[in-house]
Design a protein around this motif. Structure first.
Motif, PDB file in Angstrom:
ATOM      1  N   LEU A  97      44.931  40.463  47.257  1.00 40.69           N
ATOM      2  CA  LEU A  97      45.587  40.746  48.541  1.00 40.69           C
ATOM      3  C   LEU A  97      47.061  40.364  48.481  1.00 40.69           C
ATOM      4  CD1 LEU A  97      42.863  39.532  51.093  1.00 40.69           C
ATOM      5  CD2 LEU A  97      43.484  41.881  50.523  1.00 40.69           C
ATOM      6  N   LEU A  98      47.363  39.241  47.857  1.00 37.09           N
ATOM      7  CA  LEU A  98      48.765  38.839  47.714  1.00 37.09           C
ATOM      8  C   LEU A  98      49.519  39.803  46.812  1.00 37.09           C
ATOM      9  CD1 LEU A  98      48.355  34.961  47.293  1.00 37.09           C
ATOM     10  CD2 LEU A  98      49.024  36.213  49.358  1.00 37.09           C
ATOM     11  N   GLU A  99      48.867  40.254  45.750  1.00 38.85           N
ATOM     12  CA  GLU A  99      49.508  41.200  44.841  1.00 38.85           C
ATOM     13  C   GLU A  99      49.820  42.514  45.548  1.00 38.85           C
ATOM     14  OE1 GLU A  99      47.813  40.009  40.427  1.00 38.85           O
ATOM     15  OE2 GLU A  99      46.480  41.074  41.808  1.00 38.85           O
ATOM     16  N   ALA A 100      48.924  42.927  46.438  1.00 38.02           N
ATOM     17  CA  ALA A 100      49.161  44.165  47.192  1.00 38.02           C
ATOM     18  C   ALA A 100      50.387  44.017  48.085  1.00 38.02           C
ATOM     19  CB  ALA A 100      47.928  44.510  48.023  1.00 38.02           C
ATOM     20  N   GLN A 101      50.563  42.844  48.691  1.00 32.34           N
ATOM     21  CA  GLN A 101      51.754  42.601  49.503  1.00 32.34           C
ATOM     22  C   GLN A 101      53.019  42.608  48.648  1.00 32.34           C
ATOM     23  OE1 GLN A 101      50.821  38.865  51.650  1.00 32.34           O
ATOM     24  NE2 GLN A 101      51.250  40.024  53.514  1.00 32.34           N
ATOM     25  N   ASN A 102      52.907  42.078  47.451  1.00 30.36           N
ATOM     26  CA  ASN A 102      54.079  41.966  46.581  1.00 30.36           C
ATOM     27  C   ASN A 102      54.647  43.317  46.156  1.00 30.36           C
ATOM     28  OD1 ASN A 102      53.875  39.177  46.652  1.00 30.36           O
ATOM     29  ND2 ASN A 102      52.753  39.027  44.721  1.00 30.36           N
ATOM     30  N   ALA A 103      53.817  44.336  46.186  1.00 32.08           N
ATOM     31  CA  ALA A 103      54.221  45.638  45.649  1.00 32.08           C
ATOM     32  C   ALA A 103      55.452  46.207  46.339  1.00 32.08           C
ATOM     33  CB  ALA A 103      53.054  46.617  45.736  1.00 32.08           C
ATOM     34  N   THR A 104      55.611  45.931  47.646  1.00 28.54           N
ATOM     35  CA  THR A 104      56.735  46.495  48.393  1.00 28.54           C
ATOM     36  C   THR A 104      57.859  45.480  48.616  1.00 28.54           C
ATOM     37  OG1 THR A 104      55.665  45.933  50.501  1.00 28.54           O
ATOM     38  CG2 THR A 104      55.226  48.138  49.587  1.00 28.54           C
ATOM     39  N   ARG A 105      57.762  44.332  47.982  1.00 33.09           N
ATOM     40  CA  ARG A 105      58.761  43.282  48.198  1.00 33.09           C
ATOM     41  C   ARG A 105      59.828  43.304  47.104  1.00 33.09           C
ATOM     42  NH1 ARG A 105      56.326  38.382  51.651  1.00 33.09           N
ATOM     43  NH2 ARG A 105      54.836  39.609  52.853  1.00 33.09           N
ATOM     44  N   GLU A 106      60.918  42.609  47.378  1.00 30.28           N
ATOM     45  CA  GLU A 106      61.988  42.491  46.399  1.00 30.28           C
ATOM     46  C   GLU A 106      61.433  41.741  45.181  1.00 30.28           C
ATOM     47  OE1 GLU A 106      65.650  43.595  47.338  1.00 30.28           O
ATOM     48  OE2 GLU A 106      63.957  44.753  48.087  1.00 30.28           O
ATOM     49  N   GLN A 107      61.353  42.420  44.045  1.00 29.39           N
ATOM     50  CA  GLN A 107      60.637  41.871  42.906  1.00 29.39           C
ATOM     51  C   GLN A 107      61.270  40.596  42.346  1.00 29.39           C
ATOM     52  OE1 GLN A 107      57.470  43.047  41.913  1.00 29.39           O
ATOM     53  NE2 GLN A 107      57.891  43.932  43.946  1.00 29.39           N
ATOM     54  N   ASP A 108      62.576  40.439  42.476  1.00 26.86           N
ATOM     55  CA  ASP A 108      63.195  39.215  41.969  1.00 26.86           C
ATOM     56  C   ASP A 108      62.872  38.009  42.837  1.00 26.86           C
ATOM     57  OD1 ASP A 108      64.873  40.445  43.981  1.00 26.86           O
ATOM     58  OD2 ASP A 108      66.416  38.969  43.470  1.00 26.86           O
TER      59      ASP A 108
END
Length: 478
Positions: A45-56
């Protein structure tokens, strides 16, 4: 456009609705929570949220969550939303904060410059079952109490204090006139007075001495909050270069747009044009008088600024504006608004624009809201933003240093505040009738909170293992 039909029930019918809800969803049904057999992987679930976030910034988010089970909980609203979907619901709907943990309360200035204590984060706000917010709040107290190494008895007392305050306050609001509920607020003076009442019940020299120190720290914190305005922010966040102020670069926490423009695929001219268009669009969402006020300022500089725990990685900026001269600054915060984590499990927001969802939810729940609250659509497709003042006498409690007496007091104030927020948007008569006069609801919520704290601890260990194994990357200490 067809006008929405409003149903006006008598007080007796509203009470009956609450009591019927208790028959259908007994107060004891909140006891005995256990995770679902098909519970989704919390790390996924956290990884799914990370997909659209600023990767740095994703590793920074993970690093902040890795500090303790309590900080992990602050960033795990999406995980808890999935767990709450199967919990008992009375069918009584209020506007939810959506992330009502104890660190999302604090003081800030009303438009009349009065310091108020209230909820202060609405990124996940959505109409829904009132129990969701209560469980999110009370579980946060259990987790925070354990993090502070309270005894099991003290941790239970803190959690019960929050649940009891919510129930008793809602029953009080059920007796009040509509406008009295709407005007209800917790001011600086009332907060100190409530503390003095609580302190009067303390027995023993050591307890009274500890209470005196808490009051001293509280007054100190309130005084500090009064200094936190745009002029103070100018001294902390900006530098004077070649006759002008500009935001200081402090990567990765603060990075001026002049260093970031290429990140968004725009040159300097395109970036400046986009900023002007964003400001114009934002102004259009304000009331006429506030739009006129904002038009007295012009933008000097903009920077990306990392904030919070759960929000890290979503786009967040600060804008420095100038009024009559260089000693008349205004700092605005611009945060990305995404779909609420609750929208995975509840009806979608009536607002197509997530920024408007956040703004309207905040206005519904807070006793007084920032005069500069507004929203825009981002420059890039699928990005939405909301705007507010960066610092307007904002202050928050330092939870990690609280002792049992202080946390129990804080729990009562948060419980009252959440009840008032729900009473503004929901039906306090029906909810109060459902909650009842006994402590059955309080005990059910405490039981849930202890069980959920155990689950959160397990999830934290799984999260730490994911970082250790390399599945997730974490940057600590930022």
């Amino acid at each position: 456009m067809t006008a929405r039909r409003i149903e006006h029930l008598s007080v007796a019918d509203r009470k009956a609705r609450g009591k019927d809800a208790r028959d259908n969803t007994p107060l004891t049904s909140h006891l005995g929570w256990a995770s679902a057999a098909d519970r989704p992987d919390p790390i996924a679930l956290l990884e799914a949220q990370n997909a659209t976030r600023e990767q740095d910034l994703v590793p920074v988010r993970h690093g902040r969550m890795l500090v303790s089970p309590f900080t992990f909980y602050r960033g795990a609203a999406k995980i808890m939303a999935a767990d709450l979907k199967g919990t008992p619901r009375a069918g009584l709907i209020s506007q939810l904060c959506g992330d009502a943990h104890l660190s999302n309360f604090g003081v800030f200035a009303s438009p009349e410059r009065q310091l108020l204590f209230d909820l202060n984060d609405f990124d996940e706000t959505l109409p829904g079952p009132f129990e969701y917010d209560v469980k999110r709040l009370c579980a946060s107290f259990t987790i925070a109490a354990r993090n502070n190494e309270f005894s099991p008895a003290d941790a239970r007392d803190v959690t019960l204090s929050a649940a009891r305050a919510y129930r008793e306050s809602m029953r009080d609001f059920a007796q009040m006139r509509v406008m009295d509920i709407w005007y209800a607020h917790l001011s600086e003076e009332e907060l100190i007075n409530n503390f003095n009442v609580a302190r009067a019940g303390e027995k023993g020299k050591a307890q009274r001495k500890a209470a005196d120190q808490i009051e001293k720290n509280t007054r100190k914190g309130v005084a500090k909050a009064r200094t936190r305005d745009s002029l103070q922010a100018l001294s902390k966040l900006a530098e004077y270069v070649d006759g002008n102020y500009r935001i200081v670069s402090q990567p990765p926490i603060v990075i001026p747009l002049r260093e970031l423009a290429t990140t968004f695929g725009m040159n300097e001219e395109e970036t400046e044009a986009a900023l002007i268009e964003q400001l114009r669009s934002y102004r259009d969402t304000l009331q006429d008088d506030r739009r006129h006020l904002l038009e007295q300022f012009h933008v000097i500089d903009v920077a990306r600024k990392v904030v919070g725990v759960g929000s890290v990685g979503t786009r967040a900026f600060i804008a420095l504006l100038e009024g009559r001269d260089q000693q008349d600054p205004l700092f605005l915060q611009v945060k990305e608004a995404t779909t609420s984590v609750l929208e995975d499990h509840l009806p979608k927001s009536r607002y197509r624009q997530p920024g408007e969802r956040v703004v309207q939810g905040q206005r519904m729940m807070q006793a007084a809201s920032d005069i500069y609250l507004g929203w825009t659509k981002g420059v890039q497709e699928g990005r939405f933003l909301y705007w507010r003042q960066l610092r307007d006498m904002k202050g928050s409690a330092v939870v990690e240093t609280m002792k049992p007496f202080a946390m129990a007091f804080y729990a009562r104030e948060c419980g009252w505040t959440l009840a008032r927020a729900h009473a503004r948007s929901g039906d306090p008569v029906a909810i109060g009738a459902y909650l009842g006069k006994t402590d059955a609801f309080d005990l059910g919520i405490m039981d849930f909170s202890e069980r959920y704290a155990d689950q959160n601890a397990e999830d934290y260990e799984a999260f730490a293992e994911a970082v250790k194994s390399g599945r997730l990357e974490a940057t600590e200490g930022v």
